[in-house]
Design an enzyme around this catalytic site. Sequence first.
Site, PDB file in Angstrom:
ATOM      1  N   ASP A   1       3.148 -23.085  -2.623  1.00 47.67           N
ATOM      2  CA  ASP A   1       2.024 -22.430  -1.948  1.00 47.67           C
ATOM      3  C   ASP A   1       0.957 -22.024  -2.959  1.00 47.67           C
ATOM      4  O   ASP A   1       0.441 -20.912  -2.933  1.00 47.67           O
ATOM      5  CB  ASP A   1       2.503 -21.212  -1.159  1.00 47.67           C
TER       6      ASP A   1
ATOM      7  N   LYS B   1       4.532  -4.508  -2.845  1.00 43.58           N
ATOM      8  CA  LYS B   1       4.494  -5.308  -1.625  1.00 43.58           C
ATOM      9  C   LYS B   1       5.651  -4.868  -0.725  1.00 43.58           C
ATOM     10  O   LYS B   1       6.818  -4.943  -1.112  1.00 43.58           O
ATOM     11  CB  LYS B   1       4.624  -6.790  -1.944  1.00 43.58           C
TER      12      LYS B   1
ATOM     13  N   GLY C   1      -0.774  -9.261   3.811  1.00 44.58           N
ATOM     14  CA  GLY C   1      -0.509 -10.694   3.771  1.00 44.58           C
ATOM     15  C   GLY C   1       0.453 -11.075   4.874  1.00 44.58           C
ATOM     16  O   GLY C   1       0.814 -10.251   5.728  1.00 44.58           O
TER      17      GLY C   1
ATOM     18  N   ILE D   1      -4.092  -1.453  -0.063  1.00 40.67           N
ATOM     19  CA  ILE D   1      -5.215  -2.253  -0.574  1.00 40.67           C
ATOM     20  C   ILE D   1      -5.279  -3.647   0.025  1.00 40.67           C
ATOM     21  O   ILE D   1      -6.215  -4.394  -0.228  1.00 40.67           O
ATOM     22  CB  ILE D   1      -5.165  -2.379  -2.108  1.00 40.67           C
ATOM     23  N   GLY D   2      -4.285  -4.046   0.800  1.00 36.32           N
ATOM     24  CA  GLY D   2      -4.350  -5.393   1.362  1.00 36.32           C
ATOM     25  C   GLY D   2      -3.143  -5.714   2.211  1.00 36.32           C
ATOM     26  O   GLY D   2      -2.157  -4.973   2.233  1.00 36.32           O
TER      27      GLY D   2
ATOM     28  N   SER E   1       3.516 -11.522   4.782  1.00 33.98           N
ATOM     29  CA  SER E   1       4.842 -10.914   4.716  1.00 33.98           C
ATOM     30  C   SER E   1       4.807  -9.403   4.589  1.00 33.98           C
ATOM     31  O   SER E   1       5.827  -8.784   4.347  1.00 33.98           O
ATOM     32  CB  SER E   1       5.609 -11.507   3.536  1.00 33.98           C
ATOM     33  N   GLY E   2       3.662  -8.778   4.760  1.00 30.02           N
ATOM     34  CA  GLY E   2       3.630  -7.323   4.730  1.00 30.02           C
ATOM     35  C   GLY E   2       2.400  -6.766   4.057  1.00 30.02           C
ATOM     36  O   GLY E   2       1.451  -7.479   3.735  1.00 30.02           O
ATOM     37  N   LYS E   3       2.434  -5.451   3.839  1.00 31.74           N
ATOM     38  CA  LYS E   3       1.305  -4.742   3.243  1.00 31.74           C
ATOM     39  C   LYS E   3       1.472  -4.619   1.737  1.00 31.74           C
ATOM     40  O   LYS E   3       2.577  -4.691   1.208  1.00 31.74           O
ATOM     41  CB  LYS E   3       1.189  -3.346   3.857  1.00 31.74           C
ATOM     42  N   VAL E   4       0.328  -4.415   1.055  1.00 34.60           N
ATOM     43  CA  VAL E   4       0.321  -4.239  -0.392  1.00 34.60           C
ATOM     44  C   VAL E   4      -0.357  -2.907  -0.708  1.00 34.60           C
ATOM     45  O   VAL E   4      -1.400  -2.573  -0.128  1.00 34.60           O
ATOM     46  CB  VAL E   4      -0.427  -5.386  -1.108  1.00 34.60           C
TER      47      VAL E   4
END
Length: 1019
Positions: free
Chosen positions: A824, A712, A692, A689-690, A694-697
Amino acid sequence: MSHLCLSILFLLFVPMPFEATSQAIDTELTVLLELKRQLGNPSALAHWNSSSSPCDWPEINCTDNSVTEVHLRDKNITVGVPPTICGLKNLTYLDLYNNFIPGEFPTLYNCSKLEFLDLSQNYFVGPLPDEIDRLSTLVYLDISGNNFSGDIPPSIGRLPELSTLNIVQNQFKGTFPKEIGNLSKLEVLEMAYNEFVPMKIPPEFGQLTNLRYLWMTQTNLIGEMPESFNNLSNLEHLDLAINNLEGPIPSRLFSLKNLTRVYLFHNKLSGKIPKSVSALSLIEIDLSMNDLTGSIPEDFGKLQHLESLNLAYNQLTGELPTSISQLPALRDFRIFQNKLSGVLPSEFGLHSKLEGFEVSENQFSGQLPENLCAGGVLLGVIAYTNNLSGRIPESLGNCPTLRTIQLHNNKFSGELPQRLWTTFNLSTLLLTNNSFSGKLPSRLAWNMSRMEISNNKFSGEIPTGIASWSNLVVFQASNNLFSGKIPKEITSLSGLTTLLLDGNDFSGELPSEIISWRSLTTLDVSNNKLSGEIPVAFGSLPDLLDLDLSENQFSGKIPSEIGNLRLTSLNFSSNQLVGKIPKQLNNLAFETSFLQNSDLCADQPILKLPDCNSKLHQPDKLSTKCIAMIVALSLLASTIILLLSFFLVRDYRRKKHGQYLATWKLTSFQRLGFTKSNILSDLTENNHIGSGGSGKVYRIVVNRSGESVAVKKIWNSKEVDHKLEKEFLAEVEILSNIRHSNIVKLLCCISSEDSKLLVYEYMENQSLDRWLHGNKRSPIPGMNSVHHADAVLDWPRRLQIAVGAAQGLCYMHHECLVPIIHRDVKSSNILLDSEFNAKIADFGLAKMLSRHASAHSMSTVAGSFGYLAPEYAYTTKVNAKVDVYSFGVVLLELVTGREANSADENLNLAEWAWQQFSEDKPIVEILDPEVKEASYLEEMILVYKVGILCTHASPSNRPSMKEVSHILRNCYLPDGHAAKKVGSNFDVAPLLGRDTPYLSGYKHSEKGSAEDDNMINIV
């Protein structure tokens, strides 16, 4: 001796005053120039030079040509206070407010005449010195907004002239002494927001007979309020809120003749409210969130100046005194969640300009008072969950200021006043569980966003004029007597998220053109007489999560496109559907979704449905025995081969899968309803679904009820990226040890040699960033197209999100055993659940700080551009104020609708907002036009101003997250209870201390009463 001789002798032996004065000022000039040098020659003191008199410098006040006052507030001083300053022998006044001064309490014991000392809003640390009583001439001492710690020494009680003592918001975690009660001249005592060890209020405090102002909010007080408080005859303002006080309220507290404000909310006070109330100057009483019993005193009806009475969340019983409804100044009346009964006095609203009327969750009967809006300023009527009956007063239909009516769970009947439907500012109408009747209007209040009228007796058709209900977000009309067709015009409501029409008598087909329903998450039309085919367009609704079409007469096939939806619940039971269900729905999560549809089937069904292949026509039987035997033998041989292959492959896969699972380690932080096998088997692109930094979700359904988790995947490399590993360890360390409703919940982590998985609760509405700005960019990979979210994210919801996120950050900064700086904070790291509750996420960059340090060195700059605090440019030392800055940017995003990095060609959002602010441009012009409505302007302006304060260039000029959270919560209260009126003169006195660190952001009185000194208005 002649007069001439006497004159000569006088001139010879008596020093000339001018010469002595000149010599003294020269000495003081030398002292001040040395002081300037030791302070690092700050640029703000460039005009301090030997060619001018100190008495002409704006920071210096002189008396009889000698320096008596030094004003060094806001001078960007970054070094300790040198003892040199005590070379000014006549110094009485020293103001060092709002600098960056480090170190311990300064050595000022040689300043023998010092009366006024303000060290507030600096970086002081350590304990207060035991020898503080050497400053015996002090009249005023303010050390608020620092990092002083330890115990308050008993010697502070030996300052005989002290009239004001302010130690608000430090790091005191020890004790405070009973000797404070010896300060006989003390008028103002402010100790709020310190985490002292649990302590009782010393009875000796009752000796402070000159005390006018006492503020001890959130100081860990326990035990009973001392009866000696009855002796505080000059007390005007008492604030002991948010503590653990218990037992009765002192018997004569409300008889103190000068008392104007009492804040005792959020304690454990019990017993009855004192019946004798003769403090006729009382303006505000807040005793909410306690365990008070008995009835409301009749004497409250004598308080002719009383503006606000809040007794909510107690165990009060009996009837309301009629005299309270006759108070001439009453504007805010809150008594919800008690056990009060009887009839509401009919005179409410007739004698005062009532703004808030909240009596919900009691046992009141009879009718609503007829004249609640007689003063013309009523904002809300909240009276749900009582036994009220009769009709809604006609007068409420003539109340243009009204924003919310919440009357659900009562016994009201009859039709609504016709003009009520279109009351100008009405945005919320909650009438569920009554016996209201009548038909829906063609026109609705322009601002109406939430209408809940389920379980009533409304009838007739839904008018085609529903197309004009353009701001509607929630429409719940279940279990009424509506009939006819569901009009196609309802599909034009682009902001609609929830539509419940179940349990009515609707017939005909569903509208097929539903392209505008891009925001819809819940649709329930079950238990009607709807027919025809299920519209194919349902499969294109990007956010649809709950779909219920059961107990109707739908026919035909289920559109295959519905299989593409990310549904959490689905019910097509008790219809006349036929054919094959979409393959994605052949899942145990939908085990009860297709009952009583006899002609539905599935390929290789997992659910209790027929196999579609078994319904195919079989070929004709062959007539010869030979062919039959050949076929039989072939089938037998094939079966044997298949069985052998099956067992060989199964054993190999089991062995391989067991080896694969054995390489993964699951570490649980919560009670889990799934295994690592559930997670690992569904890490497929279909569930992606997404992505970032640092990796995929992934979103993975983990049980039959459709519950989902978010996974994640941190990395996937044989050579571990040490930066990502560091982020992983930081996130696990932090999230596995904290529990808060506004921080995303980490369920477990699953790790192998080359991959790390973090498993979180799934947040249905994903990130705030997506809702605010998703329509301005390309879709996020793996997600459906992002709709125009502002039509859905109305202002009340934005404010709810701001409050939730602030509470999460406040917990991190002020309530964790070891404080946490996120580093962040941004709108993409604020996630939203199904009810749009905000949760802080993504702690890969977070650092944990010792409470004993004011800053922590970072080796590299972390964070996201547009959200970075400016001090990153010149220092690697950061504290919690970097999160405050970033959160301020998020607040500016919420109120302006602009992105953090796209406010202007050359300015980011914070810089642009400050430019607008400094140029004194009308605030209303920069608010997001999508949600800029008259009824919300004051709240939006307040949040904008808080965003401005949070993004101040100087860290010490920013509020703490505790202060921000208090301001926002005062603007918004959950569960439908209206907040106090806010605006350009919003009074944050109960929340913040005197002289909080905001330059032009705040007005505050430097002289005047103690109450004035604590009155801070956002400007």
